[in-house]
Design an enzyme around this catalytic site. Sequence first.
Site, mmCIF file in Angstrom:
data_model
loop_
_atom_site.group_PDB
_atom_site.id
_atom_site.type_symbol
_atom_site.label_atom_id
_atom_site.label_comp_id
_atom_site.label_asym_id
_atom_site.label_seq_id
_atom_site.Cartn_x
_atom_site.Cartn_y
_atom_site.Cartn_z
ATOM 1 N N PRO A 13 -59.975 -63.287 53.000
ATOM 2 C CA PRO A 13 -59.608 -62.999 54.389
ATOM 3 C C PRO A 13 -59.427 -64.229 55.274
ATOM 4 O O PRO A 13 -60.183 -65.192 55.176
ATOM 5 C CB PRO A 13 -60.770 -62.138 54.898
ATOM 6 C CG PRO A 13 -61.867 -62.327 53.930
ATOM 7 C CD PRO A 13 -61.233 -62.660 52.612
ATOM 8 N N ASN A 14 -58.411 -64.141 56.082
ATOM 9 C CA ASN A 14 -58.064 -65.134 57.109
ATOM 10 C C ASN A 14 -57.461 -66.430 56.553
ATOM 11 O O ASN A 14 -57.045 -67.293 57.317
ATOM 12 C CB ASN A 14 -59.273 -65.454 58.004
ATOM 13 C CG ASN A 14 -59.773 -64.215 58.710
ATOM 14 O OD1 ASN A 14 -58.988 -63.513 59.336
ATOM 15 N ND2 ASN A 14 -61.059 -63.912 58.595
ATOM 16 N N ARG A 61 -55.447 -71.910 61.816
ATOM 17 C CA ARG A 61 -56.845 -71.488 61.936
ATOM 18 C C ARG A 61 -57.762 -72.715 61.933
ATOM 19 O O ARG A 61 -57.835 -73.435 60.931
ATOM 20 C CB ARG A 61 -57.205 -70.595 60.741
ATOM 21 C CG ARG A 61 -58.642 -70.162 60.713
ATOM 22 C CD ARG A 61 -59.004 -69.525 59.383
ATOM 23 N NE ARG A 61 -60.396 -69.117 59.386
ATOM 24 C CZ ARG A 61 -61.087 -68.787 58.320
ATOM 25 N NH1 ARG A 61 -60.513 -68.805 57.127
ATOM 26 N NH2 ARG A 61 -62.339 -68.427 58.412
ATOM 27 N N TYR A 78 -60.257 -76.600 58.635
ATOM 28 C CA TYR A 78 -59.484 -76.211 57.455
ATOM 29 C C TYR A 78 -58.206 -77.021 57.256
ATOM 30 O O TYR A 78 -57.492 -76.802 56.270
ATOM 31 C CB TYR A 78 -59.152 -74.709 57.527
ATOM 32 C CG TYR A 78 -60.387 -73.836 57.556
ATOM 33 C CD1 TYR A 78 -61.248 -73.782 56.453
ATOM 34 C CD2 TYR A 78 -60.727 -73.074 58.677
ATOM 35 C CE1 TYR A 78 -62.392 -72.999 56.473
ATOM 36 C CE2 TYR A 78 -61.860 -72.286 58.697
ATOM 37 C CZ TYR A 78 -62.696 -72.253 57.596
ATOM 38 O OH TYR A 78 -63.829 -71.472 57.615
ATOM 39 N N ASN A 100 -60.942 -68.440 46.286
ATOM 40 C CA ASN A 100 -61.604 -68.755 47.537
ATOM 41 C C ASN A 100 -61.862 -67.408 48.210
ATOM 42 O O ASN A 100 -60.961 -66.854 48.842
ATOM 43 C CB ASN A 100 -60.747 -69.655 48.427
ATOM 44 C CG ASN A 100 -61.483 -70.028 49.719
ATOM 45 O OD1 ASN A 100 -62.502 -69.422 50.054
ATOM 46 N ND2 ASN A 100 -60.969 -71.024 50.429
ATOM 47 N N ALA A 143 -64.831 -65.365 53.708
ATOM 48 C CA ALA A 143 -66.060 -64.765 54.250
ATOM 49 C C ALA A 143 -66.750 -63.838 53.248
ATOM 50 O O ALA A 143 -67.974 -63.658 53.307
ATOM 51 C CB ALA A 143 -65.744 -64.014 55.536
ATOM 52 N N GLU A 170 -64.897 -71.123 41.854
ATOM 53 C CA GLU A 170 -64.929 -70.810 43.289
ATOM 54 C C GLU A 170 -64.563 -72.064 44.082
ATOM 55 O O GLU A 170 -65.093 -73.143 43.812
ATOM 56 C CB GLU A 170 -66.340 -70.342 43.663
ATOM 57 C CG GLU A 170 -66.510 -70.005 45.131
ATOM 58 C CD GLU A 170 -67.951 -69.579 45.458
ATOM 59 O OE1 GLU A 170 -68.637 -69.007 44.594
ATOM 60 O OE2 GLU A 170 -68.384 -69.855 46.586
ATOM 61 N N HIS A 191 -63.939 -73.729 48.074
ATOM 62 C CA HIS A 191 -63.987 -73.663 49.537
ATOM 63 C C HIS A 191 -63.380 -74.933 50.102
ATOM 64 O O HIS A 191 -63.680 -76.030 49.618
ATOM 65 C CB HIS A 191 -65.425 -73.530 50.041
ATOM 66 C CG HIS A 191 -66.057 -72.268 49.572
ATOM 67 N ND1 HIS A 191 -65.733 -71.053 50.109
ATOM 68 C CD2 HIS A 191 -66.925 -72.036 48.569
ATOM 69 C CE1 HIS A 191 -66.405 -70.115 49.457
ATOM 70 N NE2 HIS A 191 -67.121 -70.682 48.522
ATOM 71 N N ARG A 240 -72.455 -76.183 57.182
ATOM 72 C CA ARG A 240 -72.079 -75.297 58.297
ATOM 73 C C ARG A 240 -73.229 -74.319 58.601
ATOM 74 O O ARG A 240 -74.370 -74.592 58.297
ATOM 75 C CB ARG A 240 -70.761 -74.597 57.947
ATOM 76 C CG ARG A 240 -69.618 -75.616 57.730
ATOM 77 C CD ARG A 240 -68.313 -74.951 57.425
ATOM 78 N NE ARG A 240 -67.854 -74.141 58.543
ATOM 79 C CZ ARG A 240 -66.883 -73.220 58.458
ATOM 80 N NH1 ARG A 240 -66.280 -73.018 57.300
ATOM 81 N NH2 ARG A 240 -66.519 -72.530 59.510
ATOM 82 N N ARG A 246 -73.524 -69.290 55.782
ATOM 83 C CA ARG A 246 -72.504 -69.703 54.801
ATOM 84 C C ARG A 246 -73.130 -70.399 53.591
ATOM 85 O O ARG A 246 -72.441 -70.766 52.644
ATOM 86 C CB ARG A 246 -71.487 -70.648 55.442
ATOM 87 C CG ARG A 246 -70.651 -70.000 56.512
ATOM 88 C CD ARG A 246 -69.567 -70.948 57.021
ATOM 89 N NE ARG A 246 -69.160 -70.578 58.360
ATOM 90 C CZ ARG A 246 -68.257 -69.624 58.630
ATOM 91 N NH1 ARG A 246 -67.643 -68.989 57.667
ATOM 92 N NH2 ARG A 246 -67.963 -69.329 59.877
HETATM 93 C C1 DQA Z 1 -64.184 -70.845 53.414
HETATM 94 C C2 DQA Z 1 -65.618 -70.925 53.946
HETATM 95 C C3 DQA Z 1 -66.113 -69.548 54.361
HETATM 96 O O1 DQA Z 1 -67.433 -69.631 54.863
HETATM 97 C C4 DQA Z 1 -65.217 -68.994 55.467
HETATM 98 O O2 DQA Z 1 -65.629 -67.680 55.800
HETATM 99 C C5 DQA Z 1 -63.777 -69.033 55.121
HETATM 100 C C6 DQA Z 1 -63.245 -70.195 54.421
HETATM 101 C C7 DQA Z 1 -63.602 -72.239 53.084
HETATM 102 O O3 DQA Z 1 -62.611 -72.297 52.391
HETATM 103 O O4 DQA Z 1 -64.138 -73.253 53.539
HETATM 104 O O5 DQA Z 1 -63.011 -68.158 55.520
HETATM 105 O O6 DQA Z 1 -64.181 -70.092 52.222
#
Ligand code: DQA
Length: 143
Positions: free
Chosen positions: A10-11, A18, A23, A74, A77, A98, A100, A107, A111
């Site tokens: 998501p996002n 964003r 990011y 990735n 959230a 995985e 990120h 952070r 997280r």
């Molecule tokens: C993320 C880190 C997560 O905590 C966050 O919710 C994201 C992006 C990252 O790529 O740093 O949406 O996965």
Amino acid sequence: MKKILIINGPNLNLLGTRQPEIYGQMTLKEIETKLKKLAAELKVEVCFFQSNHEGEIVDKIGKSKDEFNGIIINPAAYTHTSVAIRDAISAVELPSIEVHISNIYSREQFRHHSFIAPVCIGQIAGFGIDGYLFALKKIADLI
Ligand code: DQA
């Protein structure tokens, strides 16, 4: 040719605009273009999937066993909440990494925990979009 599924949660469709201070400036499309180029060099095939919906990600992983040889994910959230995505990765038994973009450990406290990391070969966090490229190199070596 070996096939790798690259999932973004998501996002991450909003990358580029964003929180660029966290990011970066690159869009998801631009990241995918870089990954495609590297995949050609590594002689593997990549397939991209982005969703803002947990169930869609679970469905995609669940159907990936016969089509793919490995997963880069990735979970965004959902990293910190989703037992369902973790169970899907366990169920298909595909080697998974995985990724990120940010360093989730520097952070907010919420997280710091990943439900997904224990069912992956490894986790890469904090190296920006290079994390995806490193993950692709590693998974191409492993499969
Ligand atoms: C993320 C880190 C997560 O905590 C966050 O919710 C994201 C992006 C990252 O790529 O740093 O949406 O996965």
